[in-house]
Design a protein around this motif. Structure first.
Motif: not given
Ligand code: FAD
Ligand code: SF4
Ligand code: SF4
Length: 1017
Positions: A2, A409, A462, A464-465, A542, A547, A549, A551-552, A594, A636
């Motif tokens: 990141n 998640d 969450d 990531r969302r 962020e 994690f 948004p 995040y792959q 995770e 990742s």
């Protein structure tokens, strides 16, 4: 990784980084780790953040620290001291050069029992200090929940607080002095000053620093008076109240200034702590516990203010969710139920401690009276017995662990987890905050320190969302309440990245400026852990999230079934979706990885198993957390294009001995042993297997032939030079003996009785279940006497014993095999084929009520564990439910009243028992102790040991021999050496017995042999 925060100019370009690394390597004796994986392992702590550090230094000694600080100053590189990295707020992550104190700087330097003081280096772990102090009747009483891994330096850095802070205070109340190194290289002892700054200092620099600090304290006195929260649990900002005491509990008995207290809680932003001088307390001789049951949560919270007047040393909350979680667990159910009256909504654990037991019992009685006065007569369960108390505290801890193991998640996120409010407002505060959660579509479970108004709560979010928005909204509402109640926003865990921006909110612009002045006085160049406490980033930045948004995870076709982790959870009900629906491109493997939330529990050193390789190396890389982080970064794509097949990943898993200690001891159930199988599968698919790996993996295939040639096969340890040759050819350590092949294998020498290849024509009529003896490769070919012994015992007790043999239509006539050696090599297809044969062979018998009983823990427990991950469906579940270790089976039978055999007295003897790691991981160790206890006159004592160090093939591998012996020497081997020559040494694992023989020259027995010897004539 990141995008990092950039609060100060930093040498982050690869070239500058490598130049810095080179310079450091030239001057330091300790380790300098700048590679991406090492940095990645220090990029996180127990917070939601991830920031790539400049590099990592593991100083060998204090001189290394001073040299690192000097070089960092010269090159303007920020510094970040670190202990166990268990901070929840992100204070140990940053774009800086990390100094890991925990590996070498962990000594007790001075101890004065009469004065009850101790001087320690910062990397010493609290539990280790307390273990040292216990024989002296003393302890360091800041009992943080992370005591098994938290370092004293980190605790001072965070101004940590324990469950018993109401009695003993926080770190700030228990630190007497700090020997510090400032970023400019100045070294100074900070300690008591009395009323003013006139104490002589070590240098003009510190004399000026101190006098400026006193001036600042004086000029801000009125603002401190006006703004400072009046609660004991305030750890945010700098402790400027050293100059004008505001804590409910003064830092010094007379309110005078101790400048060490200004450094406490500074989160590495002011100075490096080289030594800590600590105040110790007498260990209380007795404890009693009263468990107050409440029909309403609100009532529990409202009562806390009255309970504390009785002078308890802890008042800890367990709410209904945790009660239910404990009730759902068969092990914990009896313990929690012993503390309950009806169906309470919450319980408060009220503990009293002291030396006079009669007085403590009197206080317990007063607690009962008080509850009656408060309109709740009959609400207290009295627990004067310390064993019962300990069991209940364990339940409280485990409840939190279960909560943390939520899959999916959405996770319980720590960001308002420790707001402190005055007790009279606690009930209203918790009600209102619960309402805030529900408005934001989430929920929190409440627990912990009701005594000081600091309740822990983590809403499920969450990130990531997009839940960062919710996080901020909830934080803002919580903050408004805290302000209204004149509480502290940061009451235990510090500021870090998640809360430093709230320092200004809490203390106002004037004191914020004063804090900046403090920072600049100590660290004018801004090199010490920048961006924390002052001049901070926003909590919801962020790009700093672990994690974020978007995040792959890279797609991965897994060989094992990880679908149980591939789910999402509802944040309110916590109900999870069906397995396989979580949207993980790595089919659930990434989500399993995770699960590690970086809490650092795998760095503990107590009696549990996890994590043997960390225990002997003390290296972050070789902890479960280090491994999980490496896998997460690899999956990742943060360590390059290769995911699981890279040498970095292989190296990180190399010292994992697959003991499964983490499967049991990790609060979130990270099962690194299983992960290693998956990783090894991908490695061998890409790179193939070494000769040694093949030799071990296919052992079950050639074992029967090899045993026929036993004299020849055993020559390796008889003919000089052959051991060395085997080391050169196969990497098998010449310093090890190898297991001795036997011609008289169990299957060849067993008395002829029908094998269980075909189900019996008539179902057994005996009430005792028919036993299918699982003849594992190792017992059969190396120690057949164990199987004979087990068979004799079972028959003597009236059981019909048959061998678990291949099904009649099995084209492969080789003995059944659990497939463990294939699994260890990553040959999952071969392991699956063996598992299918086993299922075909035994399922028809299970349908008739037979059970499978095995001796070797790692083999038998494979049937209960890895078989379930091989995609074999319901059949594997059925076998798992009917497969028992020998001693587990006996205990089960005795409980059912079917074991009635009386054993013979072996004379007064001692049995020293070492548990195999897999036994411990499956709670299958106590049955060994129990069955040995059936032998009259035998005094049974377990060895408090982790892994024996042999761990299958690990200890035989030349490059791992030394480490293997170090693991053995950590507890097991000295304990065996210390046992009397007549003592029975019991170890159920074949490798454990081998390690004991090699390392302590004692022949250990499988428990079956001890029982066989005690059979009546
Ligand atoms: C599950 C869980 C439960 C927890 N329970 C508690 C609890 O009961 N009470 C509590 O107070 N906290 C708790 N914490 C937070 C954390 O464990 C404690 O704050 C702990 O004391 C930190 O110790 P550490 O060694 O991990 O420090 P680290 O996290 O490594 O460091 C903490 C801070 O100290 C600084 N620091 C470290 N060494 C030095 C040094 N030599 N010189 C200067 N600064 C230094 C670091 O820079 C950092 O800012 C909990 C955390 C988790 C994950
Ligand atoms: S592996 Fe488990 S114990 Fe270790 S840090 Fe991760 S979650 Fe905690
Ligand atoms: S399986 Fe054992 S050695 Fe491997 S990570 Fe887990 S606890 Fe550590």
């Amino acid at each position: 990784m990141n995008a990092p925060a950039a609060p100060t100019p930093v040498a982050s370009a690869a070239l500058e980084r490598s130049r810095l690394a080179q310079r450091l390597r030239r001057v330091l004796r300790g380790e300098v780790r700048f590679d991406a994986a090492s940095r990645g392992r220090y990029a996180t702590d127990a917070s939601i953040y991830q920031v790539d550090p400049v590099g990592v230094v593991v100083p060998a000694d204090e001189a290394d620290v001073v040299a690192t600080i000097d070089l960092a100053r010269e090159l303007s590189v920020p510094l970040l001291p670190r202990g166990a990295g268990t901070s929840q707020c992100g204070q140990t992550v940053g774009q800086a050069l990390v100094i890991d104190n925990s590996v070498h700087l962990n000594k007790i330097v001075g101890f004065d029992p009469a004065a009850a003081t101790v001087e320690v280096q910062p990397g010493l772990v609290l539990d280790q200090l307390n273990a040292f102090l216990k024989p002296h009747g003393l302890w360091y009483p800041v009992d943080v929940s992370t005591s098994a891994q938290a370092t004293l330096g980190g605790m001072a850095g965070n101004n940590s607080c324990g469950s018993r802070s109401i009695a003993y205070g926080n770190m700030v109340h228990n630190v007497l002095g700090i020997d510090a190194v400032l970023a400019d290289g100045t070294q100074e002892h900070f300690g008591p000053f009395g009323a003013d700054a006139r104490r002589p200092m070590g240098s003009a620099r510190t004399a000026q620093l101190v006098s400026r600090l006193f001036e600042l304290g004086a000029s801000e006195r009125d603002e401190i008076e006006r703004v400072w929260p009046r609660v004991m649990r305030r750890v945010g900002g700098y402790n400027l109240d050293v100059f004008h005491p505001r804590s409910e509990r003064p830092y010094t008995p007379d309110g005078s200034v101790n400048l060490a207290h200004l450094l406490v809680g500074s989160e590495g932003t002011l100075a490096y702590f080289r030594r800590l001088h600590l105040k110790l307390s007498p260990l209380p001789k007795h404890k009693v516990l009263g468990v107050v049951n409440f029909q309403s949560f609100h009532r529990a919270m409202d009562s806390a203010q009255h309970l504390v007047k009785l002078g308890p040393c802890a008042v800890e909350l367990v709410d209904r969710t945790m009660i239910e979680l404990a009730r759902a667990n068969p092990v914990f159910r009896p313990v929690i139920e012993s503390a309950l009256i009806g169906q309470p909504d919450a319980i408060l654990l009220v503990e009293f401690a002291g030396d006079d037991r009669a007085r403590l019992l009197e206080r317990l009685r007063r607690l009962v009276e008080l509850m009656g006065d408060l309109g709740l007569p009959g609400s207290v369960v009295e627990m004067p017995d310390e064993k019962a108390q300990k069991a209940l505290w364990e339940v409280r801890k485990a409840g939190l662990n279960i909560m943390m193991s939520l899959r999916g998640d959405g996770k319980p996120v720590s960001f308002i987890e420790d707001c402190a409010v005055p007790l009279e407002h606690l009930a209203e505060y918790t009600d209102r905050l619960s309402e805030v959660f529900s408005r934001h579509g989430t929920r929190g479970t409440w627990y912990a320190h009701a005594s000081v108004g600091t309740l822990h709560v983590r809403p499920i979010l969450d990130l990531r969302r997009g839940d960062a928005t919710k996080m901020r909204a909830i934080a803002e509402e919580a903050a408004a309440m805290v302000r209204q109640y004149k509480g502290a926003f940061s009451g235990e865990h510090g500021d870090g990245l998640v809360r430093s921006e709230w320092v200004a909110w809490q203390f106002g612009p004037r004191l914020t400026r004063a804090f900046e002045t403090v920072k600049d006085l100590f660290d004018p160049q801004g090199l010490m852990n920048p961006g924390k406490i002052v001049r901070a980033t926003r909590m919801d930045e962020e790009r700093l999230f672990r994690f974020p948004p978007g995040y792959q995870v890279k797609p991965l076709a897994t060989a094992l079934d990880w679908s149980a982790w591939n789910v999402q959870a509802d944040p309110v009900t916590e109900r999870t979706t069906a397995p396989g629906t979580g949207g993980d491109p790595a089919q659930g493997f990434a989500k399993a990885v995770e699960m590690c939330n970086n809490n650092g529990h795998c760095r503990k050193f107590d009696a549990g198993t996890m994590c043997p390789s960390y225990r002997v190396t003390r290296s972050e890389q070789h902890s479960t957390r280090g491994r999980a982080n490496t896998l997460r970064l690899a999956l990742s794509g943060q360590l390059g294009a290769e995911t699981l097949t890279s040498p970095v990943v292989r190296e990180t898993l190399a010292l994992c001995v697959s003991c499964k200690g983490c499967r049991r001891d990790c609060p979130t159930g990270v099962d690194m042993a299983r992960m290693k199988i998956e990783v090894q599968h991908h490695w061998q698919s890409r790179h193939g297997l070494s000769w040694r790996e093949r030799l071990v993996a296919h052992l079950p295939r050639y074992a029967t032939r090899a045993s026929r040639l036993a004299p020849l096969m055993n020559l390796r340890d008889a003919v000089p030079g052959l051991a060395r040759l085997s080391e050169r050819l196969f990497g098998l350590s010449a310093r090890r003996s190898l297991p001795r092949w036997r011609r008289d294998t169990y299957l060849r020498t067993r008395p002829r009785t029908p094998a269980a290849g075909a189900p019996s024509v008539t179902p057994t009529v005996s009430v005792r279940p028919r036993v299918l003896l699982w003849v594992d490769t190792f017992s059969n070919h190396f120690e057949p006497e164990n199987l004979h012994a087990a068979e004799r015992v079972l028959r003597a007790a009236g059981y019909r014993v048959e061998i678990a043999a291949p099904a009649p239509n099995d084209p492969d006539r080789a003995a059944l095999c659990c497939g463990r050696t294939y699994l260890s090599a990553g040959l999952i297809d071969q392991a699956r084929a063996q598992a299918r044969r086993a299922l075909d062979a035994v399922l028809p018998h299970l349908a008739e009520g037979a059970v499978v009983v095995g001796l070797e823990p790692s083999c038998l427990l494979t049937l209960r564990d890895e078989f379930l991950a091989l995609g074999l469906g319901e059949a594997a579940q059925r076998l798992a439910g009917s497969a028992f270790l020998f001693e587990e089976f006996l205990v089960r039978e005795r409980r059912a009243g079917r074991w009635t055999l009386a054993l013979r007295d072996l004379g007064p003897r001692q049995a020293l028992v070492h548990g195999h790691c897999h036994q411990k991981a499956f709670d299958a160790f106590t049955p060994v102790l129990e069955v040995l206890g059936w032998i009259p006159g035998l005094a049974v004592s377990p060895v408090e040991s982790s892994c024996c160090g042999m761990a299958g093939a690990f200890g035989f591998e030349a490059e791992h021999f030394d480490l293997s012996m170090r693991m053995g020497e950590a507890a097991l081997l000295p304990a065996v050496r210390g046992a009397s020559p007549e003592a029975l040494i019991i170890a159920d694992g074949t490798s454990c017995r081998h390690q004991i023989l090699d390392g302590a020259q004692r022949q250990a027995w499988h428990v079956a042999r001890a029982l066989a010897q005690a059979l009546p004539d």
